[in-house]
Design a protein around this motif. Structure first.
Motif, PDB file in Angstrom:
ATOM      1  N   ARG A 250      -0.810  -7.147  10.145  1.00  0.00           N
ATOM      2  CA  ARG A 250      -2.039  -6.365  10.175  1.00  0.00           C
ATOM      3  C   ARG A 250      -2.091  -5.475  11.412  1.00  0.00           C
ATOM      4  NH1 ARG A 250      -6.984  -8.789  11.448  1.00  0.00           N
ATOM      5  NH2 ARG A 250      -5.811  -9.746  13.152  1.00  0.00           N
ATOM      6  N   ASP A 251      -1.666  -6.039  12.537  1.00  0.00           N
ATOM      7  CA  ASP A 251      -1.665  -5.263  13.779  1.00  0.00           C
ATOM      8  C   ASP A 251      -0.669  -4.108  13.702  1.00  0.00           C
ATOM      9  OD1 ASP A 251      -3.593  -6.916  14.768  1.00  0.00           O
ATOM     10  OD2 ASP A 251      -2.233  -8.144  15.972  1.00  0.00           O
ATOM     11  N   MET A 252       0.478  -4.367  13.086  1.00  0.00           N
ATOM     12  CA  MET A 252       1.466  -3.298  12.938  1.00  0.00           C
ATOM     13  C   MET A 252       0.946  -2.189  12.028  1.00  0.00           C
ATOM     14  SD  MET A 252       5.251  -5.044  12.716  1.00  0.00           S
ATOM     15  CE  MET A 252       4.868  -6.468  11.720  1.00  0.00           C
ATOM     16  N   ALA A 253       0.268  -2.580  10.951  1.00  0.00           N
ATOM     17  CA  ALA A 253      -0.196  -1.598   9.973  1.00  0.00           C
ATOM     18  C   ALA A 253      -1.374  -0.784  10.485  1.00  0.00           C
ATOM     19  CB  ALA A 253      -0.571  -2.298   8.675  1.00  0.00           C
ATOM     20  N   SER A 254      -2.274  -1.429  11.226  1.00  0.00           N
ATOM     21  CA  SER A 254      -3.516  -0.746  11.596  1.00  0.00           C
ATOM     22  C   SER A 254      -3.566  -0.273  13.036  1.00  0.00           C
ATOM     23  CB  SER A 254      -4.710  -1.672  11.342  1.00  0.00           C
ATOM     24  OG  SER A 254      -4.597  -2.850  12.121  1.00  0.00           O
ATOM     25  N   HIS A 255      -2.741  -0.854  13.907  1.00  0.00           N
ATOM     26  CA  HIS A 255      -2.808  -0.487  15.316  1.00  0.00           C
ATOM     27  C   HIS A 255      -1.582   0.319  15.745  1.00  0.00           C
ATOM     28  CE1 HIS A 255      -6.159  -3.409  16.472  1.00  0.00           C
ATOM     29  NE2 HIS A 255      -5.949  -3.582  15.197  1.00  0.00           N
ATOM     30  N   SER A 256      -0.419  -0.172  15.357  1.00  0.00           N
ATOM     31  CA  SER A 256       0.799   0.522  15.760  1.00  0.00           C
ATOM     32  C   SER A 256       1.107   1.696  14.845  1.00  0.00           C
ATOM     33  CB  SER A 256       1.984  -0.453  15.748  1.00  0.00           C
ATOM     34  OG  SER A 256       1.751  -1.517  16.638  1.00  0.00           O
ATOM     35  N   GLY A 257       0.487   1.696  13.659  1.00  0.00           N
ATOM     36  CA  GLY A 257       0.738   2.798  12.729  1.00  0.00           C
ATOM     37  C   GLY A 257       1.887   2.477  11.796  1.00  0.00           C
ATOM     38  N   TYR A 258       2.013   3.297  10.762  1.00  0.00           N
ATOM     39  CA  TYR A 258       3.010   3.037   9.729  1.00  0.00           C
ATOM     40  C   TYR A 258       4.439   3.054  10.266  1.00  0.00           C
ATOM     41  CZ  TYR A 258      -0.806   3.967   6.448  1.00  0.00           C
ATOM     42  OH  TYR A 258      -1.972   3.946   5.758  1.00  0.00           O
ATOM     43  N   ARG A 259       4.651   3.729  11.377  1.00  0.00           N
ATOM     44  CA  ARG A 259       6.023   3.817  11.891  1.00  0.00           C
ATOM     45  C   ARG A 259       6.580   2.435  12.233  1.00  0.00           C
ATOM     46  NH1 ARG A 259       7.571   8.951  13.053  1.00  0.00           N
ATOM     47  NH2 ARG A 259       5.937  10.529  13.157  1.00  0.00           N
ATOM     48  N   ALA A 260       5.680   1.486  12.499  1.00  0.00           N
ATOM     49  CA  ALA A 260       6.131   0.145  12.857  1.00  0.00           C
ATOM     50  C   ALA A 260       6.438  -0.704  11.632  1.00  0.00           C
ATOM     51  CB  ALA A 260       5.079  -0.553  13.722  1.00  0.00           C
ATOM     52  N   MET A 261       6.150  -0.222  10.428  1.00  0.00           N
ATOM     53  CA  MET A 261       6.357  -0.984   9.208  1.00  0.00           C
ATOM     54  C   MET A 261       7.668  -0.551   8.543  1.00  0.00           C
ATOM     55  SD  MET A 261       3.726  -3.004   8.976  1.00  0.00           S
ATOM     56  CE  MET A 261       3.513  -3.480   7.277  1.00  0.00           C
ATOM     57  N   ASN A 262       8.484  -1.512   8.207  1.00  0.00           N
ATOM     58  CA  ASN A 262       9.733  -1.264   7.505  1.00  0.00           C
ATOM     59  C   ASN A 262       9.470  -1.368   6.011  1.00  0.00           C
ATOM     60  OD1 ASN A 262      12.194  -2.437   6.035  1.00  0.00           O
ATOM     61  ND2 ASN A 262      13.112  -1.673   7.932  1.00  0.00           N
ATOM     62  N   GLY A 263       9.811  -0.321   5.254  1.00  0.00           N
ATOM     63  CA  GLY A 263       9.495  -0.282   3.837  1.00  0.00           C
ATOM     64  C   GLY A 263      10.106  -1.418   3.043  1.00  0.00           C
ATOM     65  N   GLU A 264      11.328  -1.768   3.344  1.00  0.00           N
ATOM     66  CA  GLU A 264      11.993  -2.848   2.604  1.00  0.00           C
ATOM     67  C   GLU A 264      11.324  -4.181   2.890  1.00  0.00           C
ATOM     68  OE1 GLU A 264      14.230  -4.459  -0.158  1.00  0.00           O
ATOM     69  OE2 GLU A 264      14.340  -2.317   0.342  1.00  0.00           O
ATOM     70  N   PHE A 265      10.970  -4.415   4.152  1.00  0.00           N
ATOM     71  CA  PHE A 265      10.292  -5.661   4.513  1.00  0.00           C
ATOM     72  C   PHE A 265       8.905  -5.722   3.864  1.00  0.00           C
ATOM     73  CE2 PHE A 265      12.748  -5.770   8.781  1.00  0.00           C
ATOM     74  CZ  PHE A 265      13.902  -6.151   8.118  1.00  0.00           C
ATOM     75  N   LEU A 266       8.209  -4.579   3.842  1.00  0.00           N
ATOM     76  CA  LEU A 266       6.881  -4.543   3.233  1.00  0.00           C
ATOM     77  C   LEU A 266       6.979  -4.845   1.748  1.00  0.00           C
ATOM     78  CD1 LEU A 266       3.844  -3.983   3.430  1.00  0.00           C
ATOM     79  CD2 LEU A 266       4.337  -1.547   3.141  1.00  0.00           C
ATOM     80  N   TRP A 267       7.996  -4.307   1.082  1.00  0.00           N
ATOM     81  CA  TRP A 267       8.194  -4.575  -0.347  1.00  0.00           C
ATOM     82  C   TRP A 267       8.387  -6.066  -0.597  1.00  0.00           C
ATOM     83  CZ3 TRP A 267       7.654  -2.324  -4.937  1.00  0.00           C
ATOM     84  CH2 TRP A 267       8.291  -2.896  -6.041  1.00  0.00           C
ATOM     85  N   VAL A 268       9.215  -6.704   0.204  1.00  0.00           N
ATOM     86  CA  VAL A 268       9.448  -8.147   0.050  1.00  0.00           C
ATOM     87  C   VAL A 268       8.148  -8.922   0.284  1.00  0.00           C
ATOM     88  CG1 VAL A 268      10.652 -10.149   1.008  1.00  0.00           C
ATOM     89  CG2 VAL A 268      11.893  -8.008   0.625  1.00  0.00           C
ATOM     90  N   SER A 269       7.390  -8.527   1.288  1.00  0.00           N
ATOM     91  CA  SER A 269       6.128  -9.211   1.571  1.00  0.00           C
ATOM     92  C   SER A 269       5.161  -9.096   0.405  1.00  0.00           C
ATOM     93  CB  SER A 269       5.489  -8.643   2.838  1.00  0.00           C
ATOM     94  OG  SER A 269       6.281  -8.926   3.970  1.00  0.00           O
TER      95      SER A 269
END
Length: 291
Positions: A250-269
């Motif tokens: 949640r902190d990565m998505a809302s505070h650090s911004g999308y750049r901190a989210m890895n698309g492949e990891f997000l898909w698995v989650s």
């Protein structure tokens, strides 16, 4: 939540009457004197932000009241930002909303509009109402459970005025029943974000896409469940490491911004890791309702 103290007389009285409380009952629940509550309702005394929040919490001020009061402004704000056919779903639609509830809206978005407009609309409605707002875009990926949701006033033509939204009467359910229903509705909203994020396949879950934004919102909403005290009973089987992982994401998505989210990891989650817990929480709430 942030409520305008200027409007204290109106919203405190509306909350108290909606709850069916006398001034004396509200003063006892909020830990204030009855003359103090009376002075606030008449406008002869302006409460501090803390005192206003305490009063509204004691009266269980519902977002339904705020949506009802500001329904025309909500529609007009939507029109300025390209959002139309605005509807409300979740606890507001069933009368089970309470002070900790969000305002869940479904809307169509005009072609050429983007998340700047959606975010501007969300911010404006939050300022109007004082409550957190979530918007789901009504498009071809709309989940089936949202096929019939309560309509918030909609503009049907260029000359028409929006009809006022009328709140659903407060549910007579017990606090535990309301908490369970609110959790189930929150899980429905999270599922809607998951479906929107994943229904187009892995290749569409790319940075800056609407699917990617929905995936991040699913994570943000899932983490937020653990900040609602009334949900604790239904979530207690969740391992601490899962709770901590959701908060970190949640902190990565809302505070650090999308750049901190890895698309492949997000898909698995979204497709592997989160669904079993959504099912676990739903099962706990449903079993509590049959116990």
């Amino acid at each position: 939540m942030k409520f305008d103290r200027i409007h204290a007389p109106r919203i405190v009285r509306a909350a108290r009457l909606d709850r069916g409380m006398s001034q004396a009952e509200l003063s006892r629940a909020a830990g204030m004197s009855q003359p103090n509550v009376a002075a606030i309702e008449t406008g002869t005394r302006t409460p501090s932000a803390e005192a206003l929040t305490r009063l509204l919490q004691a009266a269980d001020y519902r977002p339904s009241l705020a949506v009802e009061e500001h329904s025309e402004a909500i529609v007009e704000t939507g029109a300025r930002h390209g959002l139309r056919d605005i509807r409300v779903f979740g606890s507001i639609a069933t009368g089970t909303d309470h002070f900790a509830s969000d305002i869940d809206l479904l809307a169509r978005v005009d072609s050429g509009r983007g998340y700047f407009d959606i975010a501007a609309f969300v911010n404006a409605v939050e300022e109007l109402t004082g409550f957190a707002v979530d918007v789901i875009v009504d498009d071809e990926r709309l989940p089936a459970f949202l096929a019939s949701v309560l309509m918030v006033p909609a503009v049907t033509g260029p000359e028409s005025r929006p009809a006022r939204f009328t709140r659903v009467p407060r549910s007579s359910k017990s606090g535990a029943d309301v908490a369970r229903d609110n959790l189930l509705q929150s899980l429905d909203a999270i599922n809607a974000f998951v479906v929107h994020a994943t229904s187009g396949g892995r290749n569409e879950l790319v940075r800056d896409s609407s699917a990617y934004a929905s995936g991040c919102m699913a994570v943000i909403r899932a983490a937020a469940l653990f900040e609602v005290d009334d949900f604790a009973e239904f979530l207690r089987a969740t391992p601490d490491e899962v709770v901590n992982a959701l908060r970190a994401m949640r902190d990565m998505a809302s505070h650090s911004g999308y750049r901190a989210m890895n698309g492949e990891f997000l898909w698995v989650s979204l497709t592997v890791e989160l669904p079993p817990y959504l099912a676990l929480w739903r099962r706990a709430a449903q079993e509590a309702g049959t116990g």
